[in-house]
Scaffold this motif. Sequence first.
Motif, PDB file in Angstrom:
ATOM      1  N   THR A  59     -50.487 -33.544  31.768  1.00  0.00           N
ATOM      2  CA  THR A  59     -51.203 -33.392  31.697  1.00  0.00           C
ATOM      3  C   THR A  59     -52.162 -33.751  30.409  1.00  0.00           C
ATOM      4  N   ASP A  92     -65.836 -29.550  37.117  1.00  0.00           N
ATOM      5  CA  ASP A  92     -64.438 -29.606  37.527  1.00  0.00           C
ATOM      6  C   ASP A  92     -64.735 -31.473  38.062  1.00  0.00           C
ATOM      7  N   ARG A  93     -64.261 -31.554  37.248  1.00  0.00           N
ATOM      8  CA  ARG A  93     -63.839 -33.745  38.165  1.00  0.00           C
ATOM      9  C   ARG A  93     -62.324 -33.485  38.395  1.00  0.00           C
ATOM     10  N   THR A  94     -61.835 -34.368  39.309  1.00  0.00           N
ATOM     11  CA  THR A  94     -60.549 -34.777  39.484  1.00  0.00           C
ATOM     12  C   THR A  94     -60.912 -35.983  39.359  1.00  0.00           C
ATOM     13  N   LYS A 143     -57.200 -38.808  36.815  1.00  0.00           N
ATOM     14  CA  LYS A 143     -56.108 -39.369  36.685  1.00  0.00           C
ATOM     15  C   LYS A 143     -56.328 -39.245  34.890  1.00  0.00           C
ATOM     16  N   LEU A 145     -53.300 -36.712  39.621  1.00  0.00           N
ATOM     17  CA  LEU A 145     -54.577 -35.675  39.398  1.00  0.00           C
ATOM     18  C   LEU A 145     -55.060 -34.162  38.893  1.00  0.00           C
ATOM     19  N   THR A 146     -55.849 -34.366  38.425  1.00  0.00           N
ATOM     20  CA  THR A 146     -55.688 -33.074  37.390  1.00  0.00           C
ATOM     21  C   THR A 146     -57.633 -32.898  36.964  1.00  0.00           C
ATOM     22  N   SER A 147     -57.990 -31.660  36.936  1.00  0.00           N
ATOM     23  CA  SER A 147     -59.480 -31.128  37.009  1.00  0.00           C
ATOM     24  C   SER A 147     -59.497 -31.461  35.288  1.00  0.00           C
ATOM     25  N   THR A 171     -53.115 -28.405  51.353  1.00  0.00           N
ATOM     26  CA  THR A 171     -53.977 -29.718  50.320  1.00  0.00           C
ATOM     27  C   THR A 171     -53.724 -30.696  51.251  1.00  0.00           C
ATOM     28  N   SER A 186     -51.695 -37.356  44.210  1.00  0.00           N
ATOM     29  CA  SER A 186     -53.173 -36.276  44.933  1.00  0.00           C
ATOM     30  C   SER A 186     -51.941 -35.378  45.385  1.00  0.00           C
ATOM     31  N   ALA A 223     -50.017 -33.615  42.282  1.00  0.00           N
ATOM     32  CA  ALA A 223     -51.765 -32.385  42.024  1.00  0.00           C
ATOM     33  C   ALA A 223     -50.816 -31.534  42.927  1.00  0.00           C
TER      34      ALA A 223
END
Length: 424
Positions: A174, A228-230, A232, A239-241, A369, A376, A379
């Motif tokens: 993160t 909310d963008r995905t 790295k 991947l994170t928001s 998912t 991904s 994530a």
Amino acid sequence: MNRIKQAFKDRLWLGVIIVGLFAGLIGGGIALGINNLVQHHEEVTSTRVPAGSNKSGGTKVNKNKADLNGEASQAYKSVQGAVVSVINKQKVQQSSGTLGIFGYGSSNGSNSDSSSDNKLETASEGSGVIYKKSGNSAYVVTNNHVVKGSNALQVILSNGKKVNADLVGADSATDLAVLKINATNVKTVASFGNSNSIVPGQDVLAIGSPMGSEYANTVTKGIISAKDRTLKAGTDGTLTSVIQTDAAINSGNSGGPLINMAGQVIGINSMKLASDTQGSSVEGIGFAIPSNEVVTIINQLIKNGKITRPSLGISMVDLSNVTSDQQQSVLKLPTSVSKGVVIMDVNSGSVADTAGLKKYDVITKLGDTQVTDAGSLKAALYKYKVGQNAKVTYYRDGQQHTATLHLTKSADTTSTDDSQQDNN
């Protein structure tokens, strides 16, 4: 006789008309000339530098009519005292002795090996925000990449005082880290707002030290561009928001707070987009880690010093890195499968091994998912806690299968693997 008289009258009237026209033209010309002369005089008069004394100054500064206690100003004032600069110090190898023709030699001129010592120098600078004060200690949240590789850390408070800092814990996935400092000089502590409640178009402020502590406590204003963008966000490709904002974020802003107009921290500034895939310059696209995610991570770092997440115990590569021929001949995938991750190795006794996964299995889904690549998959996996179960969908020899993963194994995700083959 009458004809002669009529001709004479006609000539008389014609003469009168001609004289009238001539007089009108002359009169109009004179009027036009006079008008042009007047306009020219006015132009010359209005543009000529006036003569006379230059002592008739006396301009003064008027009372500022702008609102100095606007919403943005108040929000900044409420948080400014909690924003700090973070100094990353690293060892630099230095040789002692005098400089000779062929390099450094000993001070007595002998050919003996030169001695060396390690000196700490500033390797990089970033930002942070004090969010907690407990007894004699205060805690600062910043980015992992700000403190990565440090041999020592220092924090410059908003009043300019420099204090030493200890690294409590860091999480590469993160890109967050927590520092501890002495609380003696800490007067202001920031609070977190709910990042789930933000909306695009909402006014925000970014505070930090762009380009280093020389510009400490710089504030820039913008809006929430997207909630909310995905991306790295971590150094291990996870991947994170994240929150997208157009508030100016530059090198050195990393780790500083993104606040709302109530002065609450709704994100930790982490990165900006400097260019697109074609290499074009990009402005006004910055990203911040949402406060709800920040609070979850820093609470675990305070408690355990690290973040523990489930681990499958595999090494993998993205399916997109496998040639079409190998997808058909080795993996035997149907043409409808174009995204996923290929298992390259399974650790004995791991979660994946216990579930029956094998080399060359292609994972396409974890839980609900879709898995498109290693990022991904991580994530999706990191949404689970150690001890939970997760359903995995995969292909083997062209056939689709499912299995239940008992996530009993864990991994310390503070370390990263920079090789082409990813591990989890």
